[in-house]
Motif scaffolding. Sequence first.
Motif, PDB file in Angstrom:
ATOM      1  N   LYS A 522      -4.677  17.133  18.092  1.00 35.59           N
ATOM      2  CA  LYS A 522      -3.756  17.360  19.199  1.00 35.59           C
ATOM      3  C   LYS A 522      -3.656  16.151  20.118  1.00 35.59           C
ATOM      4  O   LYS A 522      -2.566  15.791  20.589  1.00 35.59           O
ATOM      5  N   GLN A 523      -4.785  15.486  20.343  1.00 35.68           N
ATOM      6  CA  GLN A 523      -4.807  14.371  21.280  1.00 35.68           C
ATOM      7  C   GLN A 523      -4.100  13.122  20.746  1.00 35.68           C
ATOM      8  O   GLN A 523      -3.935  12.149  21.504  1.00 35.68           O
ATOM      9  N   TRP A 524      -3.682  13.131  19.480  1.00 34.03           N
ATOM     10  CA  TRP A 524      -2.946  11.983  18.958  1.00 34.03           C
ATOM     11  C   TRP A 524      -1.542  11.905  19.541  1.00 34.03           C
ATOM     12  O   TRP A 524      -0.879  10.890  19.414  1.00 34.03           O
ATOM     13  N   GLY A 525      -1.076  12.983  20.120  1.00 33.42           N
ATOM     14  CA  GLY A 525       0.121  12.889  20.916  1.00 33.42           C
ATOM     15  C   GLY A 525       1.355  13.558  20.356  1.00 33.42           C
ATOM     16  O   GLY A 525       1.356  14.237  19.334  1.00 33.42           O
ATOM     17  N   GLU A 526       2.423  13.284  21.061  1.00 32.97           N
ATOM     18  CA  GLU A 526       3.698  13.964  20.883  1.00 32.97           C
ATOM     19  C   GLU A 526       4.340  13.690  19.520  1.00 32.97           C
ATOM     20  O   GLU A 526       4.729  14.627  18.799  1.00 32.97           O
ATOM     21  N   ILE A 527       4.493  12.441  19.148  1.00 34.95           N
ATOM     22  CA  ILE A 527       5.212  12.110  17.913  1.00 34.95           C
ATOM     23  C   ILE A 527       4.467  12.610  16.683  1.00 34.95           C
ATOM     24  O   ILE A 527       5.083  13.226  15.792  1.00 34.95           O
ATOM     25  N   PRO A 528       3.131  12.409  16.551  1.00 37.25           N
ATOM     26  CA  PRO A 528       2.434  13.018  15.410  1.00 37.25           C
ATOM     27  C   PRO A 528       2.567  14.539  15.359  1.00 37.25           C
ATOM     28  O   PRO A 528       2.718  15.106  14.275  1.00 37.25           O
ATOM     29  N   GLN A 529       2.526  15.205  16.514  1.00 32.05           N
ATOM     30  CA  GLN A 529       2.671  16.664  16.515  1.00 32.05           C
ATOM     31  C   GLN A 529       4.062  17.090  16.059  1.00 32.05           C
ATOM     32  O   GLN A 529       4.213  18.090  15.343  1.00 32.05           O
ATOM     33  N   MET A 628       9.349  13.744  27.663  1.00 27.00           N
ATOM     34  CA  MET A 628      10.117  12.870  28.561  1.00 27.00           C
ATOM     35  C   MET A 628       9.235  11.738  29.118  1.00 27.00           C
ATOM     36  O   MET A 628       9.396  11.293  30.262  1.00 27.00           O
ATOM     37  N   SER A 629       8.306  11.271  28.322  1.00 22.90           N
ATOM     38  CA  SER A 629       7.410  10.192  28.749  1.00 22.90           C
ATOM     39  C   SER A 629       8.003   8.841  28.350  1.00 22.90           C
ATOM     40  O   SER A 629       8.993   8.776  27.603  1.00 22.90           O
ATOM     41  N   PRO A 630       7.427   7.734  28.808  1.00 26.50           N
ATOM     42  CA  PRO A 630       7.914   6.414  28.387  1.00 26.50           C
ATOM     43  C   PRO A 630       7.816   6.189  26.882  1.00 26.50           C
ATOM     44  O   PRO A 630       8.440   5.263  26.352  1.00 26.50           O
ATOM     45  N   PHE A 631       7.046   7.036  26.180  1.00 27.85           N
ATOM     46  CA  PHE A 631       6.809   6.840  24.757  1.00 27.85           C
ATOM     47  C   PHE A 631       7.439   7.931  23.896  1.00 27.85           C
ATOM     48  O   PHE A 631       7.209   8.000  22.700  1.00 27.85           O
ATOM     49  N   SER A 632       8.220   8.804  24.515  1.00 32.30           N
ATOM     50  CA  SER A 632       8.820   9.925  23.793  1.00 32.30           C
ATOM     51  C   SER A 632       9.965   9.459  22.898  1.00 32.30           C
ATOM     52  O   SER A 632      10.633   8.467  23.190  1.00 32.30           O
ATOM     53  N   PRO A 633      10.217  10.181  21.811  1.00 28.78           N
ATOM     54  CA  PRO A 633      11.274   9.783  20.875  1.00 28.78           C
ATOM     55  C   PRO A 633      12.668  10.058  21.428  1.00 28.78           C
ATOM     56  O   PRO A 633      12.834  10.812  22.390  1.00 28.78           O
ATOM     57  N   PHE A 677      17.746  11.029  24.134  1.00 23.71           N
ATOM     58  CA  PHE A 677      16.798  10.650  25.185  1.00 23.71           C
ATOM     59  C   PHE A 677      16.557   9.144  25.180  1.00 23.71           C
ATOM     60  O   PHE A 677      16.249   8.558  24.142  1.00 23.71           O
ATOM     61  N   LYS A 678      16.699   8.533  26.335  1.00 24.98           N
ATOM     62  CA  LYS A 678      16.313   7.139  26.537  1.00 24.98           C
ATOM     63  C   LYS A 678      15.491   7.087  27.812  1.00 24.98           C
ATOM     64  O   LYS A 678      15.911   7.594  28.862  1.00 24.98           O
ATOM     65  N   TYR A 679      14.340   6.463  27.731  1.00 19.00           N
ATOM     66  CA  TYR A 679      13.471   6.481  28.894  1.00 19.00           C
ATOM     67  C   TYR A 679      14.086   5.751  30.080  1.00 19.00           C
ATOM     68  O   TYR A 679      13.860   6.132  31.239  1.00 19.00           O
ATOM     69  N   THR A 680      14.874   4.721  29.822  1.00 19.22           N
ATOM     70  CA  THR A 680      15.507   4.019  30.944  1.00 19.22           C
ATOM     71  C   THR A 680      16.404   4.947  31.743  1.00 19.22           C
ATOM     72  O   THR A 680      16.487   4.849  32.970  1.00 19.22           O
ATOM     73  N   ASP A 681      17.044   5.904  31.047  1.00 21.67           N
ATOM     74  CA  ASP A 681      17.891   6.872  31.756  1.00 21.67           C
ATOM     75  C   ASP A 681      17.068   7.743  32.689  1.00 21.67           C
ATOM     76  O   ASP A 681      17.394   7.922  33.864  1.00 21.67           O
ATOM     77  N   VAL A 682      15.976   8.291  32.154  1.00 20.39           N
ATOM     78  CA  VAL A 682      15.182   9.200  32.980  1.00 20.39           C
ATOM     79  C   VAL A 682      14.443   8.425  34.067  1.00 20.39           C
ATOM     80  O   VAL A 682      14.237   8.920  35.175  1.00 20.39           O
ATOM     81  N   ARG A 683      14.100   7.198  33.772  1.00 22.73           N
ATOM     82  CA  ARG A 683      13.452   6.374  34.781  1.00 22.73           C
ATOM     83  C   ARG A 683      14.368   6.163  35.978  1.00 22.73           C
ATOM     84  O   ARG A 683      13.952   6.226  37.136  1.00 22.73           O
ATOM     85  N   ASN A 684      15.633   5.949  35.706  1.00 18.54           N
ATOM     86  CA  ASN A 684      16.588   5.711  36.786  1.00 18.54           C
ATOM     87  C   ASN A 684      16.985   6.992  37.519  1.00 18.54           C
ATOM     88  O   ASN A 684      17.470   6.935  38.650  1.00 18.54           O
ATOM     89  N   LYS A 685      16.773   8.140  36.865  1.00 17.24           N
ATOM     90  CA  LYS A 685      17.095   9.424  37.495  1.00 17.24           C
ATOM     91  C   LYS A 685      15.927   9.973  38.317  1.00 17.24           C
ATOM     92  O   LYS A 685      16.122  10.740  39.252  1.00 17.24           O
ATOM     93  N   ASN A 686      14.725   9.593  37.930  1.00 16.74           N
ATOM     94  CA  ASN A 686      13.529  10.223  38.486  1.00 16.74           C
ATOM     95  C   ASN A 686      13.069   9.519  39.763  1.00 16.74           C
ATOM     96  O   ASN A 686      12.013   8.902  39.817  1.00 16.74           O
TER      97      ASN A 686
END
Length: 894
Positions: A522-529, A628-633, A677-686
């Motif tokens: 589980k701790q390997w993260g979002e993309i492996p899960q 919705m993290s900086p590393f999310s797909p 999803f693009k992290y730059t988008d959510v970064r600018n919204k958040n």
Amino acid sequence: MKNNLNILGLILLSFCFNARSQEYSTAGFYQTNQDVRKASNFNVGWRFIKQDVAGAEAVNFDDSKWSVVNLPDGLELLPLVASGGVNYQGPAWYRKYFTPDVASKGKKIMLHFEGIMGKSKIWINGELVRENFGSYYPIHIDVSKYLKVGESNVIAVRADNSNDPLYPPGKPQETLDFTYFGGIYRDVWLITHNKVYVTHPLAVDKVAGGGVFVHYESLSEKSAKVVVDVDIANDGIGRNVKLLLSLKDKNGTEVATAKKALTLASKSSEKATLKLTVKKPKLWSPDSPHLYNLFVTIKNKKGKVLEEFRKRIGIRTIEMRGKDGFYLNGKRYPEKLIGANRHQDFAHIGHALPNNLHYRDALKLRQTGMRVIRSAHYIQDPAFMDACDELGLLTVTTIPGWQFWNKKPIFMERMLKDVRNLFRLERNRPSVLLWEIVPNETHFPDEYALKATQAAKEEYPYSGKYTVADARTHRSQSQKYFDALYANDIVLKHNNKSIFKREWGDFVDNWVDHNSVSRVAKQWGEIPQIRQSMHYFKEDWIEGDKNVMWPSLTMIYGASSSLIGATLWHPFDHQRGYHPDPFWGGIMDAYRQPKFSYYLLKSLLPTEGLEDVPHVKAAPFVYVAHLMSPFSPEDVVVFTNCEAVKLTLYGEEVGVKKAIDPNSPVPRVPVVFKNVFKYTDVRNKNKKGYGKINQKYVEGALMKAEGIINGKVVTDHKRWPVGRKRRLILKVDDSKIQPVADGSDITTVVAYLVDAGGAIKRLSDEYVRFTVEGEGELIGGEENAINPQKLLWGEAVVLIRSSIKPGKIHVKAELLKDGINVPDFAEIEYSTVASGQDLSYSELPKKATRNVNSTLKDESKTLKKMRVELQKVKKQLQQYKINEVGKQQQKFIE
């Protein structure tokens, strides 16, 4: 119905409210009148040492320096990663002192061990009364003649889980795909009853006999004939008795009775057969698992009750009609049976699960929508099987064995004994679907197959019994002897046989390295899960000019009607002997906490119905498998049991997609929104305003998935970029099954690190320290990396064992080091209730005490309260300072 799975703070209060004490069988029966037949809990207060000791069976042996433990006990506590043979193998000893009540004088006293790992010897007052070879079957011993009633007695047990090829499973642990662990790892009961009594089927060597044996004739929705065989022993003088049966539904309404007069000779036993006719029976099925209570009473000619207990039965018939499918209660079952295998080990405690943890395992699997469980690779604990009967989980029950055969005659002899005992133990359970009477994935001789299937016919000489073995012929060519076969789909050579897929999903590259897209910690993260989840849904590739498909939900649902069901390998992460890595392929981790793939399986749960299944709610849900993290797909994957999903991102609708795909045989498919999803988008919204350190989230940065049924939104799930970690929160993960004060029960408590809105800070590496006060104690500490514990995937989990006194248990979680900007600690409280059985003990284990902060060990309650309040004030002041720092940073950037 609306919900928000992201905001845990609103729901993670104590789950003790609405919890109820669960009922379990004791040595195969449910107690009704303890003056007639009594089951005493014999788990508390055993002296223990993890080594071999000469002469420890002697009455006067000095065990004063041994520790005192409560059962179930697995010899030791292990770290979360405990594969590759790190567990102890070898002899260990247990001793228990007790004084039988003078009221038991002249009665029969039975000692019932549900399971001792490995080979064992049992002494009563220095006299050897049983030597046992095997780890998973109960040991039922008449100890009446060895005990001194009203005086102190001592029981000594030598349990040895060393490798031994002479009894099943036989395979050395270092070459085994699971772990033996060790100890007296299941419950022990002291049973007291009169000299006229119903026998235990494993204590008497009677073909299709012993105890109570129930089967059904002429079953329909209008009526059912229930046939009951009862084996009665008389160890006293000859007498005339009357056997009475009363069948009651779950509401207590009597629906049928039968009686029979018997003449019992002295020192004899007799089988009596009675028939009950039930009008308009409530038939057992996975989604309506109605259980009747069968009351068995024996009276003498004056009407005095000599024997009394009850058993739970479910009225049902099963038929496997090959290409025509699976029939339950005379009707073709409309769906594939989807489920999972089940190893019994749990994080840290190995196989030594108390009854409530066994029940919660079954419940967590049933709550995903599963309807079938394969026992891997041995008899399961009776509490787990009780749960399967109650929750509507069909089972494939198995004898012990895995990829091993010994040509010595004693091994086959013991294997065949296991086959007979399997039927004698589980024959009355409505949940049993298939009988796996061959060792798993093993090259066994044709002689064994013939003898095993013949034993099955003798032990269950009625319709509705289906034995099963592998269809592949490279291990054995004995398929003709078995009623059903394990395969992916119809087997042309045996096209009249029904098919079951025993293991699906696992996908290693080779059997040395074990790299696999299905095996994800589980701790390997979002993309492996996410990758694991999509693999379990469908895995195919092009090989040459052929499209190859791996066993997955897509393959299973696409199979012919010959395939009646399939079980995932495996729903829980667990330890293994022959590989240094645990099996990471679970949809839940070793603590039974969910991964993303859990919600893939849950998409098979109905949106309505299941009112008759305890603790299981059929309701719409939607789950966004994206952080919705900086590393999310870039793709957003949503799991749901609704018909369609609407995705809204930053306040704008992305689109609506169906969860029902006409090109897929799976009832609900993962809904994938590509490249949204693009992290730059959510970064600018958040963007949060200054002074908003406690703002839950920024509305303009939300992702929202809405589940749609019949064109209406019925549920939703929100995500947002997880903010600054603000506090810990706690959940008592008891699944609304009431914790019990019996000295054995274990309850899981989970700590989450969350932001101001309650979203879990999955990407975090802090250590959490737990403390417990009241009628419970933490299991483990620093020596096995349990407490303090590093957060994995934003979670830390501890196990808390109840004391024998009902009361409140107070749990506190805090980060390892306090500081002005450190997230707040969390506290929670839950309660235990008294055990349903009397506890028989003469001593108790010492409660573990660990000073987690020696500088504060003598702190008074008043001083502690002042310190906590001062820290709160400091943190409030610090929030103002942080806002000022933020303004400075923003000005610098500008």
